[in-house]
Design an enzyme around this catalytic site. Structure first.
Site, PDB file in Angstrom:
ATOM      1  N   GLU A 360     -39.167 -27.066   5.824  1.00 58.46           N
ATOM      2  CA  GLU A 360     -37.949 -26.637   5.140  1.00 58.46           C
ATOM      3  C   GLU A 360     -37.159 -27.851   4.660  1.00 58.46           C
ATOM      4  O   GLU A 360     -36.489 -27.791   3.632  1.00 58.46           O
ATOM      5  CB  GLU A 360     -37.096 -25.766   6.068  1.00 58.46           C
ATOM      6  CG  GLU A 360     -36.020 -24.973   5.339  1.00 58.46           C
ATOM      7  CD  GLU A 360     -35.380 -23.910   6.213  1.00 58.46           C
ATOM      8  OE1 GLU A 360     -35.766 -22.729   6.101  1.00 58.46           O
ATOM      9  OE2 GLU A 360     -34.493 -24.265   7.023  1.00 58.46           O
ATOM     10  N   HIS A 391     -60.665 -25.380  20.991  1.00 56.45           N
ATOM     11  CA  HIS A 391     -61.555 -24.223  20.882  1.00 56.45           C
ATOM     12  C   HIS A 391     -61.113 -23.298  19.752  1.00 56.45           C
ATOM     13  O   HIS A 391     -61.520 -22.135  19.707  1.00 56.45           O
ATOM     14  CB  HIS A 391     -61.594 -23.480  22.215  1.00 56.45           C
ATOM     15  CG  HIS A 391     -62.083 -24.343  23.346  1.00 56.45           C
ATOM     16  ND1 HIS A 391     -63.421 -24.516  23.633  1.00 56.45           N
ATOM     17  CD2 HIS A 391     -61.411 -25.114  24.239  1.00 56.45           C
ATOM     18  CE1 HIS A 391     -63.557 -25.334  24.661  1.00 56.45           C
ATOM     19  NE2 HIS A 391     -62.349 -25.718  25.045  1.00 56.45           N
ATOM     20  N   LYS A 516     -34.609 -14.046  -1.007  1.00 58.72           N
ATOM     21  CA  LYS A 516     -33.494 -13.218  -0.521  1.00 58.72           C
ATOM     22  C   LYS A 516     -32.889 -12.401  -1.657  1.00 58.72           C
ATOM     23  O   LYS A 516     -32.602 -11.205  -1.504  1.00 58.72           O
ATOM     24  CB  LYS A 516     -32.403 -14.106   0.090  1.00 58.72           C
ATOM     25  CG  LYS A 516     -32.708 -14.675   1.461  1.00 58.72           C
ATOM     26  CD  LYS A 516     -31.489 -15.454   1.949  1.00 58.72           C
ATOM     27  CE  LYS A 516     -31.720 -16.091   3.296  1.00 58.72           C
ATOM     28  NZ  LYS A 516     -30.537 -16.868   3.739  1.00 58.72           N
TER      29      LYS A 516
END
Length: 570
Positions: A360, A391, A516
């Site tokens: 960000e 793994h 938004k």
């Protein structure tokens, strides 16, 4: 003569570009054979040991990076941050998360005012409130003690506090203080997250902390209203004042919501969300769980790195070195990602938090002056604790794309385990992998080595490891609250260094806003379709219109004016 508008126009940048080809032709096997070089790439501060000798870099590379830092005016930019200058230029704000963990007698100013007294006023209020909740003098509406806390927030109001909480859970001192208590974090607006958070909790013993600076964050406030309904439906509307508190600066909306403004804890515009864990955003829920004394040690650890970052020469400065090496890896060597690999399960939420802090902050395509960047910046951050990651995705790191790695090890485990008859104890088994993996990445395995081991000819291409894959190793002495604070601050300042060198604003996040605003249009359409039966408007493109129509048709049984329905989970 004026400074170049872009760092890539400087002589230091061009010098590094010219230097690049020689480094690319030098394998880490050769670089690691130079003991003097390796010694020069080891730094220690306060028992934190950094080894960056497995970077694709020579001492000359590091010298050239220091020159780049000078041309970027790195030291001046660091000083400007600490002096409270408005380095967040697009929002005209100071960037002073360092003030959140400064000692009480410090002076750190924003707009000519020392902000440290305000910080400590809030910290004192948090200590008093958390002490009262923990000792039972602040009780719920039915007279029961409040043993469970749900912190409601999103983004920086969630990821940072969750990282610290997870890291403290198995620390002996912190876990002792938290006995009989529970802390949960509600972030996602998905009702499943609500259901999981309230599962097994009793409203009578639950305190909700609503974290929203403006008290208007859509997801957070919908979740807050949902928990308000959960409490009031069980205990009555008047119970909200005893069971909900706020971290916010919008006192009128806090009061309108039903929370006593006296139970609101402030933070400030000069604190960015992803840098807010050391404010009331993190300190309040963490103090309720572990006690203020433990959290204060966390703040002290972060402050120790703040001092180190602001005062240590670059060649001894851990955040500066890490930031410069990231610039080298991203913008010169062309490696777009970084794996954060803590060999401690307690740090399992470090990578998700730093993912936000880094991506960000530095996920920008223009300079502070608005010029498009003609070079790569920002990193794709991800990670898992070792040995789980081995793994999972290490296969790609060893034999696929080159991804620089941060290996973080701890000398003394929070929870040592010894089993009679085992070759090594559990922590030694973990650390065996911590020490082995960086060398495996650096050295690899050649076809010649495989032939000497009599590996079948047809398997040699599959078992060959090219090596020459860079990493850094950080060794911590312990992992208590103080050290957790140090880890946080190291990564925060590393991100700032990268942004300062690239010449971008690491402290705004306009990329979050577009989605938004588009969601507002969709929300309006969903309401119109549910309540008034309106068809999906032409304002959407064909793809979105098709998806919305399909969604509405498949959920046509949702009532237009439903009765309140809360999650039903035991």
């Amino acid at each position: 003569m004026a400074s170049p508008a872009l760092i890539s126009e400087t002589e230091a940048w061009k010098d590094l570009k010219a230097h690049l080809e020689g480094i690319k032709m030098t394998h880490l096997r050769e670089l690691m054979g130079d003991t003097e070089r390796c010694q020069s790439m080891m730094v220690e501060f306060d028992n934190i040991f950094l080894d960056y000798s497995r970077q694709q870099a020579s001492p000359d590379t590091i010298s050239k990076l220091y020159k780049l830092a000078d041309e970027a005016h790195l030291k001046q930019k660091i000083d400007r941050m600490y002096n409270g200058d408005h380095i967040n230029t697009t929002e005209n704000r100071s960037v002073l998360h360092v003030a959140l963990r400064a000692p009480r007698n410090s002076a750190i100013c924003s707009d000519g005012k020392n902000v440290v007294p305000d910080v400590w006023s809030v910290l004192d209020k948090i200590k008093d409130f958390s002490d009262r909740v923990r000792n039972g003098s602040w009780i719920g509406a039915t007279g029961k003690e409040l043993k469970d806390v749900i912190a409601v927030g999103i983004g920086g109001s969630f990821l940072g506090p969750l990282f610290v909480h997870t890291a403290l859970q198995t620390d002996p001192e912190a876990s002792k203080n938290a006995r009989g208590r529970e802390l949960r974090f509600l972030a996602n607006v998905d009702p499943i997250d609500v259901a999981r958070n309230i599962s097994g909790l009793n409203p009578e013993t639950t305190l909700v902390v609503v974290v929203s600076k403006t008290f208007t964050t859509a997801e957070t406030m919908l979740n807050a209203r949902t928990l308000r309904e959960w409490i009031s439906s069980a205990l009555g509307p008047s119970a909200v004042a005893k069971h909900m508190v706020a971290v916010s600066t919008n006192l009128p909306l806090v009061e309108k919501f039903g929370i006593d403004p006296n139970n609101a804890f402030a933070f400030w515009d000069w604190v960015g969300g992803r840098y807010s864990v050391c404010s009331a955003v993190g300190v309040l829920p963490l103090s309720l769980q572990y006690g203020f004394a433990v959290v204060e040690k966390f703040l002290q650890g972060a402050h120790s790195i703040d001092q180190h970052f602001s005062s240590a020469p670059f060649e001894k400065n851990i955040p500066v070195l890490l930031g410069l090496l990231s610039v080298w890896n991203v913008s010169f060597l062309g490696y777009p990602a970084r794996a954060i690999l803590p060999y401690s399960q307690a740090l399992e939420k470090l990578a998700p938090h730093i993912q936000q802090v880094s991506m960000e902050s530095n996920g920008k395509g223009v300079s502070v002056d608005g010029l498009p960047l003609p070079f790569e910046s920002g990193e794709i951050d991800f990670g898992e604790p070792g040995t789980n990651g081995q793994h999972s995705f290490y296969q790609l790191i060893h034999q696929g794309r080159v991804i620089p790695c941060d290996f973080i090890g701890v000398v003394k485990s929070q929870q040592p385990v010894y089993l009679k008859g085992e070759v090594v104890n559990n922590h030694d088994e973990l650390m065996s992998n911590f020490f082995a993996q960086p060398d495996a990445l650096a050295y690899g395995k050649t076809p010649e080595e495989l032939k000497k081991e009599n590996v079948s000819e047809h398997l040699i291409p599959h078992k060959t490891f090219t090596g020459n894959r860079p990493s850094i190793s950080i060794l911590l002495p312990t992992l208590d609250a103080y050290r957790i604070g140090q880890v946080l601050a190291i990564y925060e300042h590393r991100v700032a260094v990268q942004g300062f060198v690239w010449g971008i604003n690491s402290f705004d996040q306009w990329g979050v806003e577009l989605g938004k605003s588009l969601a507002t249009q969709v929300r309006k359409q969903l309401h119109g379709s549910r309540v008034k039966g309106e068809p999906v408007e032409e304002g959407f493109n064909f793809s979105t219109k098709t998806l919305l129509t399909r969604y509405l048709q498949a959920t046509s049984d949702v009532p237009a004016d439903p009765s309140t329905l809360l999650p039903n989970i035991i």
